[in-house]
Design a protein around this motif. Structure first.
Motif, mmCIF file in Angstrom:
data_model
loop_
_atom_site.group_PDB
_atom_site.id
_atom_site.type_symbol
_atom_site.label_atom_id
_atom_site.label_comp_id
_atom_site.label_asym_id
_atom_site.label_seq_id
_atom_site.Cartn_x
_atom_site.Cartn_y
_atom_site.Cartn_z
ATOM 1 N N TRP A 1 110.032 24.288 -33.565
ATOM 2 C CA TRP A 1 108.991 23.314 -33.224
ATOM 3 C C TRP A 1 108.814 22.301 -34.355
ATOM 4 O O TRP A 1 108.368 21.180 -34.109
ATOM 5 N N PHE B 1 93.852 33.200 -41.004
ATOM 6 C CA PHE B 1 92.997 34.288 -41.484
ATOM 7 C C PHE B 1 91.515 33.975 -41.277
ATOM 8 O O PHE B 1 90.698 34.879 -41.248
ATOM 9 N N SER C 1 108.487 31.850 -28.771
ATOM 10 C CA SER C 1 107.337 32.216 -29.592
ATOM 11 C C SER C 1 106.362 32.966 -28.703
ATOM 12 O O SER C 1 106.297 32.731 -27.503
ATOM 13 N N GLY C 2 105.597 33.862 -29.317
ATOM 14 C CA GLY C 2 104.569 34.572 -28.566
ATOM 15 C C GLY C 2 105.103 35.818 -27.897
ATOM 16 O O GLY C 2 106.308 36.036 -27.817
ATOM 17 N N TYR D 1 100.359 44.976 -46.952
ATOM 18 C CA TYR D 1 101.535 44.243 -47.407
ATOM 19 C C TYR D 1 101.962 44.780 -48.770
ATOM 20 O O TYR D 1 101.173 45.390 -49.492
ATOM 21 N N SER E 1 104.604 31.120 -41.392
ATOM 22 C CA SER E 1 103.361 31.766 -40.970
ATOM 23 C C SER E 1 102.659 32.436 -42.138
ATOM 24 O O SER E 1 103.247 33.238 -42.860
ATOM 25 N N ASP E 2 101.366 32.126 -42.280
ATOM 26 C CA ASP E 2 100.532 32.790 -43.284
ATOM 27 C C ASP E 2 100.433 34.291 -43.026
ATOM 28 O O ASP E 2 100.332 35.078 -43.955
ATOM 29 N N TYR E 3 100.409 34.669 -41.761
ATOM 30 C CA TYR E 3 100.218 36.085 -41.436
ATOM 31 C C TYR E 3 101.411 36.937 -41.867
ATOM 32 O O TYR E 3 101.267 38.106 -42.189
ATOM 33 N N LEU E 4 102.602 36.355 -41.852
ATOM 34 C CA LEU E 4 103.759 37.109 -42.348
ATOM 35 C C LEU E 4 103.641 37.292 -43.847
ATOM 36 O O LEU E 4 103.937 38.357 -44.385
ATOM 37 N N LYS F 1 109.459 35.927 -44.413
ATOM 38 C CA LYS F 1 109.735 37.226 -45.010
ATOM 39 C C LYS F 1 108.978 38.253 -44.183
ATOM 40 O O LYS F 1 107.741 38.259 -44.181
ATOM 41 N N GLU G 1 96.920 29.388 -30.900
ATOM 42 C CA GLU G 1 97.248 28.498 -29.786
ATOM 43 C C GLU G 1 97.871 29.276 -28.632
ATOM 44 O O GLU G 1 97.749 28.873 -27.475
ATOM 45 N N LEU G 2 98.510 30.408 -28.938
ATOM 46 C CA LEU G 2 99.110 31.211 -27.865
ATOM 47 C C LEU G 2 98.012 31.703 -26.924
ATOM 48 O O LEU G 2 98.123 31.614 -25.700
ATOM 49 N N MET H 1 101.744 22.430 -29.157
ATOM 50 C CA MET H 1 102.177 22.577 -30.546
ATOM 51 C C MET H 1 100.999 22.890 -31.427
ATOM 52 O O MET H 1 99.878 22.494 -31.148
ATOM 53 N N ARG H 2 101.292 23.535 -32.533
ATOM 54 C CA ARG H 2 100.251 23.902 -33.503
ATOM 55 C C ARG H 2 100.638 23.413 -34.901
ATOM 56 O O ARG H 2 101.674 23.803 -35.433
ATOM 57 N N VAL H 3 99.793 22.567 -35.446
ATOM 58 C CA VAL H 3 100.027 21.980 -36.758
ATOM 59 C C VAL H 3 99.159 22.698 -37.788
ATOM 60 O O VAL H 3 98.058 23.145 -37.471
ATOM 61 N N HIS H 4 99.663 22.840 -39.000
ATOM 62 C CA HIS H 4 98.858 23.401 -40.094
ATOM 63 C C HIS H 4 99.293 22.748 -41.395
ATOM 64 O O HIS H 4 100.362 23.049 -41.906
ATOM 65 N N MET I 1 96.440 35.306 -35.349
ATOM 66 C CA MET I 1 97.692 34.686 -35.767
ATOM 67 C C MET I 1 98.148 33.732 -34.671
ATOM 68 O O MET I 1 98.233 34.115 -33.512
ATOM 69 N N MET I 2 98.439 32.488 -35.032
ATOM 70 C CA MET I 2 98.912 31.492 -34.078
ATOM 71 C C MET I 2 98.026 31.467 -32.822
ATOM 72 O O MET I 2 98.485 31.722 -31.703
ATOM 73 N N VAL J 1 104.271 23.048 -39.224
ATOM 74 C CA VAL J 1 103.726 23.727 -38.047
ATOM 75 C C VAL J 1 103.643 25.220 -38.335
ATOM 76 O O VAL J 1 104.510 25.778 -39.004
ATOM 77 N N GLU J 2 102.583 25.824 -37.839
ATOM 78 C CA GLU J 2 102.439 27.277 -37.986
ATOM 79 C C GLU J 2 103.157 27.920 -36.784
ATOM 80 O O GLU J 2 102.564 28.565 -35.951
ATOM 81 N N MET J 3 104.440 27.630 -36.695
ATOM 82 C CA MET J 3 105.250 28.009 -35.539
ATOM 83 C C MET J 3 106.664 28.242 -36.044
ATOM 84 O O MET J 3 106.974 27.956 -37.204
ATOM 85 N N ASP J 4 107.525 28.701 -35.169
ATOM 86 C CA ASP J 4 108.938 28.769 -35.510
ATOM 87 C C ASP J 4 109.432 27.361 -35.869
ATOM 88 O O ASP J 4 108.972 26.353 -35.301
ATOM 89 N N MET K 1 110.057 33.200 -37.784
ATOM 90 C CA MET K 1 109.694 31.789 -37.947
ATOM 91 C C MET K 1 110.920 30.892 -38.148
ATOM 92 O O MET K 1 110.800 29.675 -38.094
#
Lengths: 347, 388, 313
Positions: free
Chosen positions: A88, B58, A330-331, C173, A54-57, A112, B66-67, B81-84, B63-64, A82-85, A302
């Motif tokens: 997935w 961003f 997730s979520g 951060y 995840s970019d946000y982390l 992290k 799709e939720l 599912m979410r692809v990036h 964040m994510m 995937v921007e997921m755990d 993640m």
């Protein structure tokens, strides 16, 4: 006719409160080396690679592009993210293997949590109009779920404390807290320190292989007998927080209820969520739940969901389980859930 | 065991604009999804799974997302599912959805990609501060301009080629009602007189920043048989990645792009792409990337791509039309741009591209790339089902 | 080895969110002290109102008013509020089903302590004094001992509906660049450019990123490169970026330092921008206290031959 696909190797880093001395790729790379070494494969032998992060982390856009440096993607590889755990990412790789386009897959995930405040970061995944502006943190939302369970008579604080204590009594050398963790003070009531996951950084990797390739690479492959995931409505106010219909449905589709499992690795970052999941999955008292300690013992964001699949598979590899269920979430408050059913060949 | 053939039976996109102030993020994606379902004459209940893609979270500050979008996309109770994969994500997302069909996991899948860049500022999202690193640039143009210069040096292409691509794509966009930029008074002189932003890239040779979404309904043979309109059939699809920066990287013609195309052509049984492929929807965010990718994708020999552009081969009425829709140069909701290429390729072989339809297009390539010219995803779609 | 490098990073932006019709109606209603829900096809009333039915996925637009009073369906005591949360002092997070609604709304409840809160308790909206059309127009809920509140009976339509919200978001951060980059940055402080060599392919990476990206192994052997280098390619930047204190036009170049196997990126100075060319030989120019070379300037050597650097393009 579909192909048999198995988890043939699993590796993970220690989960640490801080890993500031290493970059993400420096944290991840030894895990990739470890998982490949267990199969004797090299990057170039792998048919498909998929990761979750995840970019946000990280606090940085496109953060996963730097992690790719640790893979050694040269010559170029067939790869996705995937921007997921990472659970997935494993699902995507499993689908890829089912198509026959690849016979092996490397799946990894890392996170992290230490650079930011993960409780606050996770508020950014909530409804951006009605909820995110209130900044309700991840512990607060889990506490609302825990109270709903207590009100429904499904659990109480001592029972929750027991879940925390049992999880941390694991002999898993990768667990983050060393020794017993006191129940602690309330973080957001009714959840205490002991009900919440440790905040940590870590990386996880698995290798998948199809058919005979799996038997070549692993003495006792963990065959994926079923794999499914389902999502629920986003808003907490429209859901019954004491139940997890998406977990139940995913388990049904994955064939989890066809025969009993002996082991379940549940991705329940908060103690009360284990109560919800046990019910949704109809786990009996004879099922070993989270022998690894689960997310209460180590919760690399993640990667913790993928770690559940890896831990369950590793038990099958070692002959400690014959049929195991692994779950990832997730979520907020278990919005999205994945269930894998793994089996070893008869002994 | 052979793969299940994959058909595109529904396509929908929003009218792409700088800012869709009249809708929420959910409203934006819903609009594209609804149009794709309508095209396929299906309902939400017919969709078994949803695969969604977008570029960095961003950009919208969610964040994510799709939720939050599960409800709007009818995904409740279904797999989502979410692809990036950076800029290639729209293409990668479609390919993940296609695998669900090809691997017989699902019969009918909705795939969607979006970006609502007006929620923030892409320049901000792409230039988050990194301590200890010298801030040198803002935006993607400066990153890619040196590679364009390297291409010009290597190929000896005349300076004007970039402006020809921009002029062509912007005129093509006038025939596409969904394109963001509709510059009715465009002339080649205007393109060539527009300011140099990152020399050698001019303002008119750069992509806009858009709000937009695109969706496709993918289905199996049985689903295609029920479809009310012609299907586009997937004949090949692949993703390839290489590192961002490395010793020996060819940033002008990355090997990952060449390998990805070769894989797609192999799957589709294409020996000579220049002869056997009728048109290309190519990911060209800066005009010079058209000649660069023409070489990378095997449509021209090394150093010769610009000659196709210069001689008009890539015009809408040329022998190998490129970016009939107006391309990324005319529409760029970043996370959706790759899937728009895939969807526009499918529209062409379905014969449903309207004013920008290439007559008799039977096989069309959709192409996307991202990151530091390192992530590639492509598919080749045809008017007929694959034979093998 | 010296201490781990780290530095704070603030990721902050005021996101501008357009709302669409249903969310616009709800937030405009809050501004006018009216709570609106939305009615689904099967007669449920959802508060807060959403655009799409979570059960059927149908679009819903039938806006109806509900009372500003309701019942707590679950709660959690927050003794240590965090930045951005609705109340500065301890409060309860609550899900509240408003009278007339079938679903619950998440917000804060102002109560003296956890003993004063329970599921099933009655609460009412406490309106913010200044309301702009945002979820924070509800300051919080407060305990309430009465019947269901009165509806205003209005149409749910108001003058000057809110079309959007500005949602500021700040996350803090701590950035740490890791082992390889820390060593690189520390060497720069001594005005030396130190890359790392891959033990497998022997290529020298500058800056080092911890892994040889083609071999996927750690780079560890330190190799000082430069100071001289060759411009392999460049662009002339003519637009001024808001967050950069660099006068335009300037030249942004890829520079292959002598001994490095790939180019790094830097600014070229000490020469008119329109005279910079591929092959130009340059060297770093340091400024007092700078963490990296301010820019690179021509050395005066003859230009590098294209064949010598084309592999580094």
């Amino acid at each position: 006719m579909t192909r048999d696909i198995a988890v043939v190797a699993f590796a993970q880093s220690d989960t640490l409160r801080s890993t500031e001395e290493v970059s993400e790729v420096e944290m991840l790379m030894p895990v990739l080396h470890d998982v490949l070494a267990r199969t004797g494969l090299k990057t170039a032998d792998i048919g498909f690679t998929c990761s979750g992060s995840s970019d946000y982390l990280a606090g940085r856009a496109f953060s996963f592009t730097l992690a790719l440096d640790g893979v050694g993607a040269w010559p170029p590889i067939s790869e996705s993210h995937v921007e997921m755990d990472g659970a997935w990412a494993l699902y995507e790789a499993w689908v890829k293997l089912r198509t026959g386009d690849a016979d092996t897959a490397l799946v990894y995930a890392y996170g992290k949590s230490s650079p930011g405040s993960v409780r606050d970061v996770l508020t950014r995944q909530l409804d951006p109009y009605y909820v995110a502006p209130l900044w309700p943190d991840s512990v607060a939302l889990a506490a609302l779920q825990a109270q709903a369970l207590i009100d429904a008579g499904e659990t109480d604080e001592p029972a929750l404390a027991a879940i925390g204590a049992r999880s941390r009594a694991t002999d898993n050398p990768r667990a983050q807290p060393r020794g017993p963790v006191p129940r602690g003070d309330y973080v957001v009531r009714p959840l205490r320190t002991g009900d919440c996951p440790p905040i940590g950084d870590g990386a996880v990797a698995v290798v998948l292989a199809a058919g005979e390739r799996a038997r070549d690479l692993c003495g006792r492959p963990a065959w994926i007998r079923g794999l499914d995931h389902r999502i629920e409505a986003h808003s907490l106010g429209v859901r019954d927080l004491t139940d997890s219909p998406s977990t139940r449905l995913a388990a049904e589709r994955a064939g989890a209820f066809e025969r009993p499992v002996d082991t379940a690795e549940l991705h329940a970052p908060f103690s009360a969520q284990e109560v919800v999941l046990r019910r949704a999955l109809k786990l009996g008292g004879d099922v070993r739940v989270n022998p690894s300690g689960g997310a209460l013992a180590a919760n690399p964001m993640m990667a913790a969901g993928l770690a559940r699949i890896g831990e369950a598979a590793a038990r099958i590899h070692r002959g400690e389980s014959d049929r195991a269920l692994a779950h990832a979430t997730s979520g907020p408050c278990l919005q999205q859930n994945l269930v894998a059913v793994l089996e070893g060949d008869p002994r | 065991m052979s793969k299940e053939p994959v058909a595109v039976v529904g396509i929908g996109q929003t009218k792409h604009v700088a800012a869709r102030r009249d809708v929420s993020i959910a409203g934006l994606v819903r609009e594209a999804a609804r149009r794709a379902l309508d095209d396929a004459e299906l309902t939400w209940a017919d969709i078994e799974a949803v695969v969604i893609g977008k570029a960095p979270d961003f950009f919208e500050g969610v964040m994510m997302p799709e939720l939050y979008l599960a409800d709007a996309l009818g995904a409740v109770g279904k797999p989502m599912m979410r692809v990036h994969t950076a800029g290639s994500v729209g293409g990668s997302t479609a390919l993940v959805a296609a695998s669900l069909i090809a691997g017989r996991v699902h019969g009918t899948v909705l795939t969607l990609a979006f970006e609502k860049q007006s929620e923030s500022n892409a320049m901000w999202g792409l230039s988050l501060p990194i301590p200890f690193q010298q801030p040198l640039l803002a935006g993607a143009g400066g990153f890619f301009a040196p590679h364009v210069r390297a291409y010009m040096r290597r190929s000896g292409a005349p300076d004007t080629v970039g402006s020809l691509v921009a002029y062509k794509n912007r005129r093509n966009a006038l025939k596409n009602p969904y394109a963001h930029l509709h510059e009715h008074d465009i002339t080649l002189e205007k393109v060539q007189a527009s300011p140099m932003l990152w020399d050698p890239i001019r303002y008119s040779e750069t992509c806009p920043s858009s709000d937009g979404a695109v969706a496709m309904v993918l289905t199996d043979r049985a689903g295609a048989a029920r479809a009310p309109r012609p299907a586009a059939w997937m004949h090949g699809g692949a993703m390839r990645s290489e590192p961002t920066l490395f010793a020996g990287k060819d940033s002008v013609s990355p090997r990952a792009g060449r390998d990805c195309a070769a894989d797609v052509y192999r799957q589709a049984g294409i020996a000579d792409p220049r002869r056997e492929i009728d048109a290309v929807e190519m990911y060209v965010p800066f005009s010079w990337y058209e000649p660069m990718w023409l070489e990378n994708l095997g449509f021209a020999d090394v150093g010769e791509g610009w000659k196709l552009t210069e001689s008009g081969v890539t015009e809408l009425d040329g022998d190998l039309p490129v970016d009939m829709s107006g391309g990324v140069l005319s529409t760029n909701p970043i996370g959706a741009s790759g899937m728009i290429r895939f969807a526009e390729a499918a529209l062409q072989v379905r014969g449903l591209a309207g004013e920008h339809q290439v007559e008799g297009a039977r096989r069309v390539l959709g192409h996307a790339y991202g990151g530091g010219s390192q992530f590639f995803s492509m598919w080749l779609v045809g008017a007929e089902p694959p034979t093998s | 080895m010296s201490a781990v490098l780290k530095a704070p990073v603030t990721v902050e932006f005021p996101f501008t969110r357009s709302l669409g019709p249903v969310q616009s109606a709800f937030l405009t209603g809050l501004r006018e002290r009216v709570v609106l829900g939305v009615r689904t096809g099967d007669g449920r009333t959802l508060v807060p109102p959403v655009e799409y039915d979570p059960v059927t996925a149908e679009e819903i637009r039938d806006v109806v008013e509900v009372a500003p009073t309701g019942t707590v369906t679950t709660w959690a005591w927050n003794h240590a509020p965090r930045r951005g949360q609705p109340l500065a002092g301890p409060f309860a997070w609550v899900l509240v089903r408003l009278d007339g609604a079938d679903t619950a709304l998440l917000h804060a409840l102002d109560a003296p302590g956890p003993d004063a809160v329970h599921t099933g308790m009655r609460v009412r909206v406490r309106w913010a004094e200044e309301r702009t059309g945002a979820i924070t127009d509800i300051a919080c809920f407060e305990p309430y001992d009465g019947e269901a509140g009165q509806l205003t009976g209005g149409t749910g339509e108001f003058e000057n509906p809110v079309g959007g919200i500005v949602a500021p978001a700040r996350l803090d951060y701590t950035y740490s660049p890791g082992r390889a980059q820390t060593a690189y940055i520390n060497a720069l402080a001594d005005r030396r450019t130190v890359g790392e060599r891959c033990p497998s392919c022997r290529k020298v990476y500058v800056p080092p990123r911890g892994a040889c990206p083609t071999c996927g192994v750690a780079t560890e052997e330190r190799v000082e490169v430069g100071p001289g280098g060759t411009v392999t390619t460049f662009c002339i930047v003519n637009i001024k970026a808001k967050n950069l204190d660099i006068e335009v036009p300037y030249v942004y170049a890829h520079i292959a330092l002598d001994g490095a196997d790939l180019a790094l990126h830097g600014r070229i100075g000490g020469i008119p921008y329109d005279q910079v060319r591929m092959g130009l030989r340059v060297e770093p120019v340091w400024t007092e206290g700078g963490r990296y070379p301010d820019h690179y300037r021509p050395t005066g050597e003859p230009d590098g031959d294209y064949d010598m650097y084309k592999e580094l393009l």
